[in-house]
Structures are given as C-alpha cells and as structure tokens.
Design a protein around this motif. Structure first.
Motif, PDB file in Angstrom:
ATOM      1  N   ALA A 146       0.829  -1.217   0.000  1.00 12.29           N
ATOM      2  CA  ALA A 146       0.000   0.000   0.000  1.00 12.29           C
ATOM      3  C   ALA A 146       0.859   1.260   0.000  1.00 12.29           C
ATOM      4  N   VAL A 147       1.805   1.326  -0.932  1.00  9.14           N
ATOM      5  CA  VAL A 147       2.715   2.468  -1.039  1.00  9.14           C
ATOM      6  C   VAL A 147       2.379   3.233  -2.316  1.00  9.14           C
ATOM      7  N   SER A 148       2.109   4.515  -2.182  1.00 10.09           N
ATOM      8  CA  SER A 148       1.843   5.331  -3.368  1.00 10.09           C
ATOM      9  C   SER A 148       3.152   5.611  -4.097  1.00 10.09           C
ATOM     10  N   GLN A 149       3.034   6.016  -5.355  1.00 14.69           N
ATOM     11  CA  GLN A 149       4.237   6.302  -6.140  1.00 14.69           C
ATOM     12  C   GLN A 149       5.022   7.465  -5.524  1.00 14.69           C
ATOM     13  N   ASP A 150       4.323   8.468  -5.013  1.00 14.91           N
ATOM     14  CA  ASP A 150       4.989   9.603  -4.383  1.00 14.91           C
ATOM     15  C   ASP A 150       5.742   9.179  -3.123  1.00 14.91           C
ATOM     16  N   THR A 151       5.114   8.341  -2.308  1.00  8.10           N
ATOM     17  CA  THR A 151       5.772   7.842  -1.099  1.00  8.10           C
ATOM     18  C   THR A 151       6.979   6.981  -1.461  1.00  8.10           C
ATOM     19  N   ALA A 152       6.853   6.155  -2.492  1.00  4.67           N
ATOM     20  CA  ALA A 152       7.976   5.328  -2.937  1.00  4.67           C
ATOM     21  C   ALA A 152       9.154   6.196  -3.373  1.00  4.67           C
ATOM     22  N   ARG A 153       8.876   7.290  -4.054  1.00  7.74           N
ATOM     23  CA  ARG A 153       9.932   8.220  -4.481  1.00  7.74           C
ATOM     24  C   ARG A 153      10.611   8.851  -3.262  1.00  7.74           C
ATOM     25  N   GLN A 154       9.826   9.250  -2.268  1.00 11.53           N
ATOM     26  CA  GLN A 154      10.403   9.846  -1.054  1.00 11.53           C
ATOM     27  C   GLN A 154      11.274   8.846  -0.306  1.00 11.53           C
ATOM     28  N   ILE A 155      10.812   7.615  -0.188  1.00  9.30           N
ATOM     29  CA  ILE A 155      11.596   6.574   0.491  1.00  9.30           C
ATOM     30  C   ILE A 155      12.892   6.321  -0.253  1.00  9.30           C
ATOM     31  N   SER A 156      12.810   6.228  -1.581  1.00 14.08           N
ATOM     32  CA  SER A 156      14.019   6.008  -2.391  1.00 14.08           C
ATOM     33  C   SER A 156      15.022   7.131  -2.201  1.00 14.08           C
ATOM     34  N   ASN A 157      14.550   8.372  -2.220  1.00  9.24           N
ATOM     35  CA  ASN A 157      15.450   9.518  -2.030  1.00  9.24           C
ATOM     36  C   ASN A 157      16.079   9.516  -0.645  1.00  9.24           C
ATOM     37  N   HIS A 158      15.319   9.117   0.357  1.00 13.90           N
ATOM     38  CA  HIS A 158      15.828   9.060   1.726  1.00 13.90           C
ATOM     39  C   HIS A 158      16.985   8.067   1.824  1.00 13.90           C
ATOM     40  N   PHE A 159      16.798   6.876   1.255  1.00 11.71           N
ATOM     41  CA  PHE A 159      17.852   5.873   1.316  1.00 11.71           C
ATOM     42  C   PHE A 159      19.038   6.232   0.429  1.00 11.71           C
ATOM     43  N   LEU A 160      18.788   6.918  -0.674  1.00 10.63           N
ATOM     44  CA  LEU A 160      19.888   7.381  -1.515  1.00 10.63           C
ATOM     45  C   LEU A 160      20.792   8.325  -0.724  1.00 10.63           C
ATOM     46  N   GLY A 161      20.177   9.183   0.091  1.00  7.89           N
ATOM     47  CA  GLY A 161      20.961  10.067   0.955  1.00  7.89           C
ATOM     48  C   GLY A 161      21.781   9.293   1.972  1.00  7.89           C
ATOM     49  N   ALA A 162      21.216   8.221   2.516  1.00 12.53           N
ATOM     50  CA  ALA A 162      21.950   7.397   3.489  1.00 12.53           C
ATOM     51  C   ALA A 162      23.149   6.727   2.841  1.00 12.53           C
ATOM     52  N   VAL A 163      22.988   6.289   1.606  1.00 13.18           N
ATOM     53  CA  VAL A 163      24.087   5.629   0.902  1.00 13.18           C
ATOM     54  C   VAL A 163      25.213   6.616   0.603  1.00 13.18           C
ATOM     55  N   LYS A 164      24.849   7.837   0.252  1.00 13.89           N
ATOM     56  CA  LYS A 164      25.860   8.836  -0.118  1.00 13.89           C
ATOM     57  C   LYS A 164      26.528   9.496   1.081  1.00 13.89           C
ATOM     58  N   THR A 165      26.027   9.250   2.287  1.00 14.68           N
ATOM     59  CA  THR A 165      26.624   9.840   3.486  1.00 14.68           C
ATOM     60  C   THR A 165      28.026   9.276   3.677  1.00 14.68           C
ATOM     61  N   PRO A 166      29.033  10.141   3.806  1.00  9.96           N
ATOM     62  CA  PRO A 166      30.405   9.643   4.001  1.00  9.96           C
ATOM     63  C   PRO A 166      30.535   8.870   5.310  1.00  9.96           C
ATOM     64  N   ARG A 167      31.299   7.790   5.258  1.00 14.22           N
ATOM     65  CA  ARG A 167      31.566   6.979   6.441  1.00 14.22           C
ATOM     66  C   ARG A 167      33.069   6.922   6.652  1.00 14.22           C
ATOM     67  N   ASP A 168      33.484   7.209   7.859  1.00 14.79           N
ATOM     68  CA  ASP A 168      34.913   7.259   8.173  1.00 14.79           C
ATOM     69  C   ASP A 168      35.582   5.894   8.110  1.00 14.79           C
ATOM     70  N   ASP A 169      34.816   4.829   8.331  1.00 14.21           N
ATOM     71  CA  ASP A 169      35.426   3.503   8.397  1.00 14.21           C
ATOM     72  C   ASP A 169      35.567   2.837   7.026  1.00 14.21           C
ATOM     73  N   GLY A 170      35.143   3.505   5.956  1.00 18.98           N
ATOM     74  CA  GLY A 170      35.270   2.945   4.621  1.00 18.98           C
ATOM     75  C   GLY A 170      34.309   1.808   4.332  1.00 18.98           C
ATOM     76  N   SER A 171      33.271   1.666   5.143  1.00 18.60           N
ATOM     77  CA  SER A 171      32.322   0.574   4.967  1.00 18.60           C
ATOM     78  C   SER A 171      31.535   0.749   3.660  1.00 18.60           C
ATOM     79  N   ILE A 172      31.059  -0.366   3.155  1.00 16.83           N
ATOM     80  CA  ILE A 172      30.352  -0.401   1.884  1.00 16.83           C
ATOM     81  C   ILE A 172      28.857  -0.538   2.153  1.00 16.83           C
ATOM     82  N   LEU A 173      28.051   0.233   1.429  1.00 20.17           N
ATOM     83  CA  LEU A 173      26.593   0.136   1.545  1.00 20.17           C
ATOM     84  C   LEU A 173      25.984   0.374   0.175  1.00 20.17           C
ATOM     85  N   ARG A 174      25.108  -0.534  -0.236  1.00 20.04           N
ATOM     86  CA  ARG A 174      24.384  -0.398  -1.493  1.00 20.04           C
ATOM     87  C   ARG A 174      22.909  -0.643  -1.204  1.00 20.04           C
ATOM     88  N   VAL A 175      22.056   0.226  -1.725  1.00 26.63           N
ATOM     89  CA  VAL A 175      20.617   0.110  -1.513  1.00 26.63           C
ATOM     90  C   VAL A 175      19.917   0.148  -2.870  1.00 26.63           C
TER      91      VAL A 175
END
Length: 82
Positions: free
Chosen positions: A25-54
């Motif tokens: 029950a996810v609208s297309q607009d909500t799906a876009r917002q969720i995707s953008n939120h996780f894209l920001g989490a992936v692009k956040t720099p991490r000091d430990d060099g850890s790998i994250l793909r979403v």
C-alpha cells in the motif's frame, strides 16, 4: 530476512549482510520519497570505509515496494536506523 555472508576465505577479510524489506500500500509519491531518503543514506560519508548499497523496486500495479540493502556489518546499521 537478513543473511550474513562470511567471505573470510577470500584475499581480504570481508563480511557482508543483505536484507530486503517489502512494503504494501505504497503510493508512487511515497515510494519516491523513500528512495530519495535511502539514496541520501548511501551517499553519506563513512569514516570507516564501509560499503553500503541500496536498491528500491516499486510495482505501481500492486502499490508494493521493496527496499534491499547490501553492505558490510558496520554499514548496515546506518541503513536500518533510517
């Protein structure tokens, strides 16, 4: 479901975790917002060099979304806190 994959037999020691979260029950607009939120989490720099793909998959015909994350043990908690 989360799966831990131990690749310590490889040249360098690396442990990966993957997980997928289905949503209904996810609208297309909500799906876009969720995707953008996780894209920001992936692009956040991490000091430990850890790998994250979403990856996000949205099915508009069924209003369903799936978010999949693959990363090192140290990176995945960042994704789960989002």
């Amino acid at each position: 479901m989360y799966q831990i994959i131990d690749l310590s037999g490889a040249l360098s020691i690396f442990t990966a975790v993957d997980g997928a979260v289905p949503m209904d029950a996810v609208s297309q607009d909500t799906a876009r917002q969720i995707s953008n939120h996780f894209l920001g989490a992936v692009k956040t720099p991490r000091d430990d060099g850890s790998i994250l793909r979403v990856e996000t998959i949205y099915d508009p015909g069924h209003a369903q979304m799936k978010v999949a994350a693959i990363g090192s043990l140290s990176a995945l908690p960042i994704f789960l806190r989002c």
